[in-house]
Design a protein around this motif. Structure first.
Motif, mmCIF file in Angstrom:
data_model
loop_
_atom_site.group_PDB
_atom_site.id
_atom_site.type_symbol
_atom_site.label_atom_id
_atom_site.label_comp_id
_atom_site.label_asym_id
_atom_site.label_seq_id
_atom_site.Cartn_x
_atom_site.Cartn_y
_atom_site.Cartn_z
ATOM 1 N N ILE A 40 137.370 7.469 4.048
ATOM 2 C CA ILE A 40 135.674 7.572 4.300
ATOM 3 C C ILE A 40 135.520 8.979 4.952
ATOM 4 C CG2 ILE A 40 134.525 6.406 6.799
ATOM 5 C CD1 ILE A 40 136.883 3.778 5.979
ATOM 6 N N GLY A 41 134.361 9.272 4.824
ATOM 7 C CA GLY A 41 133.438 10.094 5.053
ATOM 8 C C GLY A 41 133.305 11.199 4.205
ATOM 9 N N ASP A 42 132.982 10.543 2.980
ATOM 10 C CA ASP A 42 132.838 11.959 1.838
ATOM 11 C C ASP A 42 131.741 10.814 1.012
ATOM 12 O OD1 ASP A 42 132.171 14.223 0.447
ATOM 13 O OD2 ASP A 42 134.251 14.528 1.370
ATOM 14 N N ASP A 43 131.160 11.713 0.253
ATOM 15 C CA ASP A 43 130.175 10.946 -0.636
ATOM 16 C C ASP A 43 130.615 9.729 -1.845
ATOM 17 O OD1 ASP A 43 126.869 11.711 -0.077
ATOM 18 O OD2 ASP A 43 128.137 14.463 -0.760
ATOM 19 N N VAL A 44 132.287 10.091 -2.109
ATOM 20 C CA VAL A 44 132.585 9.410 -2.766
ATOM 21 C C VAL A 44 134.565 9.419 -2.242
ATOM 22 C CG1 VAL A 44 131.303 9.831 -5.177
ATOM 23 C CG2 VAL A 44 133.420 10.562 -4.914
ATOM 24 N N SER A 87 124.356 9.914 -7.627
ATOM 25 C CA SER A 87 124.009 10.887 -6.794
ATOM 26 C C SER A 87 125.026 11.310 -5.826
ATOM 27 C CB SER A 87 122.433 10.555 -5.813
ATOM 28 O OG SER A 87 122.273 11.802 -5.184
ATOM 29 N N ASP A 88 125.813 10.397 -6.024
ATOM 30 C CA ASP A 88 127.189 10.450 -4.537
ATOM 31 C C ASP A 88 128.325 11.060 -5.610
ATOM 32 O OD1 ASP A 88 126.445 10.031 -2.354
ATOM 33 O OD2 ASP A 88 126.702 7.473 -2.126
ATOM 34 N N ILE A 89 128.719 10.964 -7.097
ATOM 35 C CA ILE A 89 129.249 11.595 -7.934
ATOM 36 C C ILE A 89 128.593 13.426 -7.838
ATOM 37 C CG2 ILE A 89 129.515 11.598 -10.538
ATOM 38 C CD1 ILE A 89 130.956 8.895 -9.167
ATOM 39 N N PHE A 160 134.212 18.879 -1.423
ATOM 40 C CA PHE A 160 133.835 18.610 -0.739
ATOM 41 C C PHE A 160 132.311 18.523 0.530
ATOM 42 C CE2 PHE A 160 138.136 17.788 -1.687
ATOM 43 C CZ PHE A 160 138.062 16.193 -2.680
ATOM 44 N N ARG A 161 132.340 17.280 1.376
ATOM 45 C CA ARG A 161 131.895 17.901 2.995
ATOM 46 C C ARG A 161 132.216 19.118 3.710
ATOM 47 N NH1 ARG A 161 129.140 11.851 4.511
ATOM 48 N NH2 ARG A 161 128.196 10.906 2.724
ATOM 49 N N SER A 162 133.439 19.322 3.448
ATOM 50 C CA SER A 162 134.430 19.354 4.767
ATOM 51 C C SER A 162 134.077 20.917 4.258
ATOM 52 C CB SER A 162 135.491 19.001 5.225
ATOM 53 O OG SER A 162 136.620 18.630 3.832
ATOM 54 N N VAL A 227 121.241 14.953 -0.196
ATOM 55 C CA VAL A 227 120.635 14.295 1.103
ATOM 56 C C VAL A 227 119.750 13.100 0.442
ATOM 57 C CG1 VAL A 227 118.438 15.133 1.784
ATOM 58 C CG2 VAL A 227 119.700 16.414 0.958
ATOM 59 N N SER A 228 120.852 11.276 0.979
ATOM 60 C CA SER A 228 119.678 10.656 1.097
ATOM 61 C C SER A 228 118.929 10.134 1.793
ATOM 62 C CB SER A 228 120.932 9.846 -0.090
ATOM 63 O OG SER A 228 122.253 9.742 1.164
ATOM 64 N N ASP A 229 119.883 10.645 2.832
ATOM 65 C CA ASP A 229 118.838 9.661 4.931
ATOM 66 C C ASP A 229 118.620 10.664 4.885
ATOM 67 O OD1 ASP A 229 120.839 7.814 4.878
ATOM 68 O OD2 ASP A 229 122.370 8.463 5.499
HETATM 69 P P1 ADP Z 1 126.618 7.935 1.463
HETATM 70 O O1 ADP Z 1 124.812 8.502 1.950
HETATM 71 O O2 ADP Z 1 126.790 9.293 0.536
HETATM 72 O O3 ADP Z 1 126.441 7.185 0.480
HETATM 73 P P2 ADP Z 1 127.134 6.911 4.167
HETATM 74 O O4 ADP Z 1 126.298 7.350 4.571
HETATM 75 O O5 ADP Z 1 126.932 5.679 3.314
HETATM 76 O O6 ADP Z 1 127.473 8.007 2.448
HETATM 77 O O7 ADP Z 1 128.604 6.541 4.150
HETATM 78 C C1 ADP Z 1 129.416 7.330 4.411
HETATM 79 C C2 ADP Z 1 131.351 6.870 4.202
HETATM 80 O O8 ADP Z 1 131.029 5.989 4.951
HETATM 81 C C3 ADP Z 1 131.374 7.589 3.026
HETATM 82 O O9 ADP Z 1 132.874 7.699 2.980
HETATM 83 C C4 ADP Z 1 131.453 5.947 2.666
HETATM 84 O O10 ADP Z 1 132.179 4.903 2.381
HETATM 85 C C5 ADP Z 1 132.081 5.302 4.015
HETATM 86 N N1 ADP Z 1 131.558 3.531 4.662
HETATM 87 C C6 ADP Z 1 129.487 3.244 4.603
HETATM 88 N N2 ADP Z 1 130.372 1.674 4.790
HETATM 89 C C7 ADP Z 1 131.491 1.716 5.018
HETATM 90 C C8 ADP Z 1 132.266 0.346 5.470
HETATM 91 N N3 ADP Z 1 130.826 -0.788 6.198
HETATM 92 N N4 ADP Z 1 133.221 0.296 5.703
HETATM 93 C C9 ADP Z 1 134.213 1.269 5.222
HETATM 94 N N5 ADP Z 1 133.359 2.864 5.029
HETATM 95 C C10 ADP Z 1 132.695 2.881 5.056
#
Ligand code: ADP
Ligand code: MG
Length: 342
Positions: A40-44, A87-89, A160-162, A227-229
């Motif tokens: 959890i924490g990156d685009d993929v 886009s995430d890939i 990575f984002r990091s 840039v998705s959000d």
């Molecule tokens: P993106 O905008 O690139 O799709 P998100 O902001 O949706 O990324 O998600 C950020 C991170 O949080 C990613 O690693 C994603 O897999 C994780 N994530 C999002 N929602 C959940 C969830 N409900 N449970 C676990 N991990 C999550």
């Protein structure tokens, strides 16, 4: 043990927001699998023990939250469901390969809607060389679409984002704000609203797969996110994961001609949609100044605009924007959050 008085259990999602929730989920579910290179924490997510690694990402589209049938048709919806995952890939510099799709659909949905949806999906899959390998289907009151896309990457050549470092330049591809402005126009005037140049960016964003792969393969960039959000929110994700701050020059933010023509009808502030509007699916990345020339050459050869919009600074300086007159400000609101409104 009784609950401590500072327990968060009484809070709801409006207080912590989408990203506050994700941060907590991350803490609730620690992992120690050595094959999990990114969770959890990156685009993929990145998984693997050898030189070749798997990339996995998933995204959700829900009727009346992400789209309305008054301004989206089935064909474009099928395209978009895959575009957003591609886009995430792209943001990792990976190669997309296989996907699963799960659908929740009302029982009275016509077969022609679904066949158009799959035609849109199939066209994008063919263009990017990805194959549909499965999914799941259920009845639902609203349409729900979830894609899980898998891709491949090379362990040492992923972004990575990091990885951003103090002194790096901050770049963005394409132009920003078009998709959010296109969405406003669609909401106001319906499916056939004009100008198509803006509404198309909302329906059919182009995932920057080749750009992402080239930056990662040559190690020209240090960190990347799509840039998705919205520019500010996604810059902030990159800064948090890298432990740095940034300065962005407002008047360097790339705006399309159509955006500049139409923004005045929807906002008093010329940069509002470019800063906080989502769904442009452009790449935001950092690179050391010595890479500038290579990056500008890459922009020319791929025919994709790439603009240096800012600089990476120490974390304690936070995220600041610089106005045309040189005045700096720290944005009070970063952008769209599913749970925090206003
Ligand atoms: P993106 O905008 O690139 O799709 P998100 O902001 O949706 O990324 O998600 C950020 C991170 O949080 C990613 O690693 C994603 O897999 C994780 N994530 C999002 N929602 C959940 C969830 N409900 N449970 C676990 N991990 C999550
Ligand atoms: Mg992303």
């Amino acid at each position: 043990m009784p609950h401590a008085i500072f327990s968060e259990d009484w809070m709801d999602l409006r207080e912590i927001g989408e990203f506050g929730l994700i941060n907590r989920i991350r803490k609730w579910t620690p992992t120690s699998d050595p094959a999990l290179l990114k969770g959890i924490g990156d685009d993929v997510a990145v998984i693997g023990t050898g030189a070749k690694v798997w990339l996995v990402t998933t995204d959700l589209l829900i009727e009346d939250i992400h789209f309305k049938l008054t301004w989206t048709d089935a064909f474009h919806l099928g395209q978009k469901a895959l575009f957003v995952n591609l886009s995430d890939i792209a943001a990792m510099g990976g190669v997309p390969k296989y996907f699963l799709i799960s659908l929740g659909v009302p029982e009275n949905l016509s077969l022609s809607f679904l066949s158009s949806f799959y035609r849109g999906l199939k066209g994008v899959a063919k263009r990017f060389g990805v194959d549909l390998i499965g999914g799941d289907t259920s009845v639902s009151r609203k349409i729900i679409i979830n894609i899980c896309l898998m891709g491949e990457g090379k362990r040492g050549s992923l972004l990575f984002r990091s990885g951003a470092r103090v002194g790096d330049d901050l770049f963005v591809s394409g132009t920003l704000g078009d998709a959010a402005l296109g969405l406003r126009i669609l909401q106001k005037n319906g499916l056939h609203a004009k100008p198509i140049g803006l509404t198309r960016k909302h329906h059919s964003p182009s995932p920057r797969i080749q750009l992402g792969q080239t930056l990662a393969r040559h190690h020209w960039a240090t960190a990347m996110i799509d840039v998705s959000d919205g520019l500010l929110i996604d810059t902030n994700h990159l800064l948090e994961e890298s432990g740095v701050g940034a300065r962005i020059w407002e008047n360097r933010i790339p705006l399309s001609k159509l955006y500049q023509k139409w923004i005045h009808s929807f906002s008093k502030s010329p940069y509002q949609f470019a800063l906080s509007g989502g769904e442009d699916y452009e790449l935001l990345f950092t690179a050391p100044p010595e890479m500038r020339k290579r990056i500008l050459h890459l922009a020319l050869s791929l025919k994709i605009p790439i603009t240096q919009i800012g600089k990476i600074v120490p974390r304690k300086e936070g995220l600041h924007l610089i106005r045309k007159d040189g005045k700096e400000y720290s944005p009070s609101r970063l952008g769209f959050d599913h749970f925090k409104k206003g």
